[in-house]
Write a protein that holds these residues in place. Structure first.
Motif, PDB file in Angstrom:
ATOM      1  N   HIS A   1     -40.383   7.671  37.122  1.00 54.45           N
ATOM      2  CA  HIS A   1     -41.075   6.435  37.462  1.00 54.45           C
ATOM      3  C   HIS A   1     -40.390   5.771  38.649  1.00 54.45           C
ATOM      4  O   HIS A   1     -39.286   6.178  39.054  1.00 54.45           O
ATOM      5  N   THR A   2     -41.029   4.758  39.211  1.00 49.16           N
ATOM      6  CA  THR A   2     -40.477   4.077  40.384  1.00 49.16           C
ATOM      7  C   THR A   2     -40.264   2.586  40.127  1.00 49.16           C
ATOM      8  O   THR A   2     -40.175   1.794  41.063  1.00 49.16           O
ATOM      9  N   GLN A   3     -40.158   2.212  38.859  1.00 49.97           N
ATOM     10  CA  GLN A   3     -39.971   0.799  38.511  1.00 49.97           C
ATOM     11  C   GLN A   3     -38.475   0.479  38.473  1.00 49.97           C
ATOM     12  O   GLN A   3     -37.893   0.236  37.412  1.00 49.97           O
ATOM     13  N   VAL A   4     -37.838   0.491  39.650  1.00 47.61           N
ATOM     14  CA  VAL A   4     -36.383   0.356  39.706  1.00 47.61           C
ATOM     15  C   VAL A   4     -35.919  -0.954  40.353  1.00 47.61           C
ATOM     16  O   VAL A   4     -34.731  -1.260  40.316  1.00 47.61           O
ATOM     17  N   LYS A   5     -36.840  -1.704  40.934  1.00 42.18           N
ATOM     18  CA  LYS A   5     -36.451  -2.938  41.603  1.00 42.18           C
ATOM     19  C   LYS A   5     -36.390  -4.094  40.615  1.00 42.18           C
ATOM     20  O   LYS A   5     -37.000  -4.058  39.548  1.00 42.18           O
TER      21      LYS A   5
END
Length: 452
Positions: free
Chosen positions: A56-60
């Motif tokens: 996933h790219t929910q890292v911020k």
């Protein structure tokens, strides 16, 4: 909107054990010992372990709510599938798309579930035989008619990605700053220029722009060349019927360059990352910001934004060309799935899809994150006014066009991104830049033709 709620189907397996009595005390004792042993064996027998990795790219920091929703989906999926263990692998969006996932696909070892971009990315991975055909699964789960569009993930009539949410790109504006300057939201290019000049004179940054992340620059330029040259520009460039050097395309880049030369962009933009663009606008220090609807989360977070109640959204002003009224929007971000999965993993994947894609989850994304839904929702009440405005602008547009980087070849995109940074830095001009881009376009078109 016509919507049906997705109902999760769960089942339980019950086992009945019957012991037959035998005559004689010794036989009964022997049978009881055997039964006790069998029961113990059954109790200690382990359920088959099933492993899945979700990239996933929910890292911020601004994506914490989105990550929490994904974690809830993972927990619910694991609860429904005995022996299932899911690992979350968070990677920054650009790194995932252009580096990590690309190398994994080349090696043939992508994670079982991953963030997938539509258009060219999906077509390339289908050509490499890496993606799971989701067409029968969507039919089996009754989801085929519940989404707005699978277009960007459809190749040769088969669907290879399930959109997570929609997006819309446009011009955010600070309603308070415009009201104080007695400036109405600009409807034309000339009005936008006049507004920018007025704000600069007041020492207010006209446009929050961060150019260190090169993809950010091309959001607005993409819309501008569609305005001047038409919504079919990229398709024409790909088939050779149009060129980057056409006068109506160059015109858009000349106008973009005018914003640069007039000093209407955020100071020091070439050294600033994307987050600095949002910070400049959310602090109330800039009048305009061109961005996508994914920016809603930080803009509407009272802990991060000073303009929570002062944000407006509009389609980019008309520029007098055939693309006026069109908007960059659609459903290009999805979950994709590896073709190389076991039957047990496939069962788990289907359960993940059930838990992720349903009315309650899509409604939460809309309410909590301001993400336009990918699925047709029955209930859109209690939506933030800014989100309602964005959805209305999208619905009222003449039509939508996809982001150019979902269609254009990689080498062309990379050259254009570097070139736009050079344009902002004063190291090239629009005519020279477009000439260089056209040379790369012709080479890429020729290369693509030879590999078909």
């Amino acid at each position: 909107m016509r919507t049906r709620a997705l109902i999760s189907v769960a089942g339980a397996i019950a086992a009945t054990f019957i012991v037959s009595a035998c005559s004689g005390l010794n036989l009964n004792r022997e049978q009881n010992i055997r039964n006790t042993g069998d029961s113990a064996n059954r109790q200690t027998q382990k359920v088959e372990t099933v492993m899945l990795t979700i990239r996933h790219t929910q890292v911020k920091d601004t994506q914490k709510k989105r990550l929490a929703m994904l974690q809830e989906v993972v927990k619910a999926t694991e609860a429904k599938v005995p022996g299932l263990s899911i690992t979350l692998d968070g990677v920054e969006d650009k790194v995932n798309r252009f580096e990590k996932l690309r190398s994994e696909m080349a090696a043939g070892n992508p994670p079982e579930i991953f963030d997938l971009f539509g258009g060219t990315d999906t077509k390339d991975y289908v050509k490499a035989d890496r993606l799971l055909d989701l067409t029968p699964i969507l039919g089996e789960l009754g989801l085929m008619d519940k989404f707005y569009s699978f277009e960007e993930f459809t190749v040769d009539g088969k669907i290879y990605g399930i959109p997570m949410a929609g997006y819309v790109e446009g011009l955010y504006y600070n309603k308070k700053l415009l009201a104080q300057a007695q400036i109405a939201p600009p409807r034309t290019w000339e009005e936008l220029l006049a507004a920018a000049a007025a704000f600069k004179a007041k020492k207010v940054t006209p446009f929050a722009v961060a150019a260190k992340d090169s993809w950010v620059i091309n959001m607005m330029s993409n819309t501008m060349w569609v305005r001047t040259a038409g919504s079919d520009t990229i398709e024409g460039i790909l088939d050779g019927s149009k060129k980057w050097t056409d006068a109506n395309v160059v015109d858009a880049f000349e106008k973009y360059h005018l914003l640069v030369k007039n000093g209407y962009f955020q100071e020091g933009s070439l050294a600033l990352s994307y987050a600095e663009q949002q910070n400049k606008f959310s602090s109330g220090e800039a009048a305009f910001m061109f961005d996508g609807s994914w920016a809603n989360t930080p803009l509407l977070d009272p802990e991060k934004s000073a303009i929570v109640h002062d944000v407006g959204f509009m389609s980019f002003p008309s520029m007098g060309g055939p693309g006026d009224g069109y908007i960059n929007g659609g459903w290009s971000n999805a979950y994709g799935f590896s073709k190389k999965v076991t039957p047990a993993q496939l069962v788990a994947i289907k359960e993940f899809i059930r838990q992720m894609y349903n009315e309650p989850m899509q409604k939460r994304q809309l309410i909590e994150e301001g993400m336009p839904p990918a699925m047709k929702l029955q209930d859109t009440s209690n939506v933030n006014p800014l989100i309602t405005q964005i959805l209305t602008v999208f619905a009222d547009s003449k039509g939508a066009f996809p982001a150019f980087d979902s269609r254009i070849q990689t080498k062309v995109r990379e050259k254009l991104e570097r070139g736009m940074q050079e344009l902002i830095g004063g190291r090239t001009n629009p005519a020279s830049l477009m000439s260089e881009i056209q040379k790369q376009q012709e080479a890429s078109n020729k290369e693509e033709t030879h590999t078909r």
